[in-house]
Design a protein around this motif. Sequence first.
Motif, PDB file in Angstrom:
ATOM      1  N   ALA A 188       3.077   8.515   3.496  1.00 37.18           N
ATOM      2  CA  ALA A 188       3.546   8.869   2.147  1.00 37.18           C
ATOM      3  C   ALA A 188       3.844  10.362   2.051  1.00 37.18           C
ATOM      4  CB  ALA A 188       2.488   8.464   1.116  1.00 37.18           C
ATOM      5  N   ARG A 189       3.004  11.182   2.670  1.00 36.01           N
ATOM      6  CA  ARG A 189       3.248  12.628   2.661  1.00 36.01           C
ATOM      7  C   ARG A 189       4.519  12.989   3.437  1.00 36.01           C
ATOM      8  NH1 ARG A 189      -2.414  12.775   3.479  1.00 36.01           N
ATOM      9  NH2 ARG A 189      -2.112  13.184   5.709  1.00 36.01           N
ATOM     10  N   LYS A 214       2.296   1.716  -3.470  1.00 34.99           N
ATOM     11  CA  LYS A 214       1.255   2.193  -4.382  1.00 34.99           C
ATOM     12  C   LYS A 214       1.128   3.715  -4.324  1.00 34.99           C
ATOM     13  CE  LYS A 214      -3.701   1.463  -5.217  1.00 34.99           C
ATOM     14  NZ  LYS A 214      -4.906   0.741  -4.748  1.00 34.99           N
ATOM     15  N   ARG A 215       1.357   4.278  -3.150  1.00 39.11           N
ATOM     16  CA  ARG A 215       1.267   5.725  -2.976  1.00 39.11           C
ATOM     17  C   ARG A 215       2.531   6.460  -3.394  1.00 39.11           C
ATOM     18  NH1 ARG A 215      -2.223   3.222   0.198  1.00 39.11           N
ATOM     19  NH2 ARG A 215      -4.032   4.320   1.103  1.00 39.11           N
ATOM     20  N   PRO A 268      -5.632   3.179   5.906  1.00 40.61           N
ATOM     21  CA  PRO A 268      -5.488   4.078   4.750  1.00 40.61           C
ATOM     22  C   PRO A 268      -5.082   5.497   5.131  1.00 40.61           C
ATOM     23  CG  PRO A 268      -7.390   2.658   4.455  1.00 40.61           C
ATOM     24  CD  PRO A 268      -6.898   2.399   5.845  1.00 40.61           C
ATOM     25  N   GLN A 288       0.825  -1.205   0.000  1.00 40.17           N
ATOM     26  CA  GLN A 288       0.000   0.000   0.000  1.00 40.17           C
ATOM     27  C   GLN A 288       0.863   1.261   0.000  1.00 40.17           C
ATOM     28  OE1 GLN A 288      -3.414   0.392  -0.234  1.00 40.17           O
ATOM     29  NE2 GLN A 288      -3.383  -1.774  -0.768  1.00 40.17           N
ATOM     30  N   LEU A 289       1.961   1.246   0.722  1.00 39.41           N
ATOM     31  CA  LEU A 289       2.852   2.419   0.712  1.00 39.41           C
ATOM     32  C   LEU A 289       3.500   2.578  -0.660  1.00 39.41           C
ATOM     33  CD1 LEU A 289       4.112   4.742   2.308  1.00 39.41           C
ATOM     34  CD2 LEU A 289       5.973   3.188   2.942  1.00 39.41           C
ATOM     35  N   ASP A 346      -1.566   7.298   4.051  1.00 41.88           N
ATOM     36  CA  ASP A 346      -1.503   8.571   3.323  1.00 41.88           C
ATOM     37  C   ASP A 346      -0.550   9.535   4.038  1.00 41.88           C
ATOM     38  OD1 ASP A 346      -3.344   7.618   1.479  1.00 41.88           O
ATOM     39  OD2 ASP A 346      -5.046   8.631   2.418  1.00 41.88           O
TER      40      ASP A 346
END
Length: 316
Positions: A311-312, A79-80, A304, A76-77, A308
């Motif tokens: 990732a930021r 993917k971001r 999620p 998931q990370l 997010d």
Amino acid sequence: MKKTAILFPGQGSQYLGMGRAFVEAEQGAAAVMDLAERVSGFPLRRLAFDGPLDELTRVLYLQPALTAVNIICWEQLKKRLPGWTPAFAAGHSLGEYSALYAAQVLSLEDTLALVTRRGELMEREGRQHPGGMAAVLGLELAQVEQILAEGRPEGTVVVANHNTAQQIVLSGDAQGLDAAAALLKAKGAKKVIPLQVSVANHSPLVAGAVPDFAASMARIDFHAPEIPVIFNVSAGIERNPELIRDLMSYQIASKVHWLEIVQAMLADGVELFVELGPKNVLTGLVNKILPKGSTVQCLQADTPDAMDAAARAIAP
């Protein structure tokens, strides 16, 4: 982008509902869980989401279940952050297998097969040699080792994890852990806290698993890491696939040098630690290791929104 180390938790970080937010919403996450169930032969989705917790905590089920959730979080990370690569990867005990997957040392299916086999062998050893683990707070490693050496507690008890300067984890049988706790409290330990594990990990009580696990690993392809991995057994980087295979066989019964791993990453200039997987145990440990006044950040992500935010933080 910030110089980032990815950390993967191990046993003790589980909770009911772990991974649900991704598995029920993301096809890729569901596919990882489906594969983990096929490879292991266990109803991991039900156990991870609905328990009961004491069944999930059995080493037999927990190893593939927790590894699947860690890997889902890693995917998931990624993917971001397309095309991004962390500076380091590391995992605490069982979490080291997630780090090997992230570094492309092991394929997804082989990672899940190995942790399933590891769980089977460690459950076997746990039945034959019952034991557990306990965290010692308020004493340093040298003090704990000296007290145990001088006190010679009955039973079996060893230092299993060097987590922070003043958090040492013991592993052993009930007699050894009880005797060690009494000795350590008498010598100034603030607390000795039993951990939520069902086997005396990283101790002589599970050493019988090592040769059988080494034989299982001999049939698995190991590759050179695409991301530097700092290993539990050595607190160093290893790139030779055959030596990595050896380290992972020893790891079952060897001490986890977590403090030294984090210190090595800090010495190399890591600016951000991101823990990928359930709870925030490793984030708490890193915060205790950081020097006073450090500007290094520590984040944890297994939902999620948290992913997010991670990732930021990596790519502001």
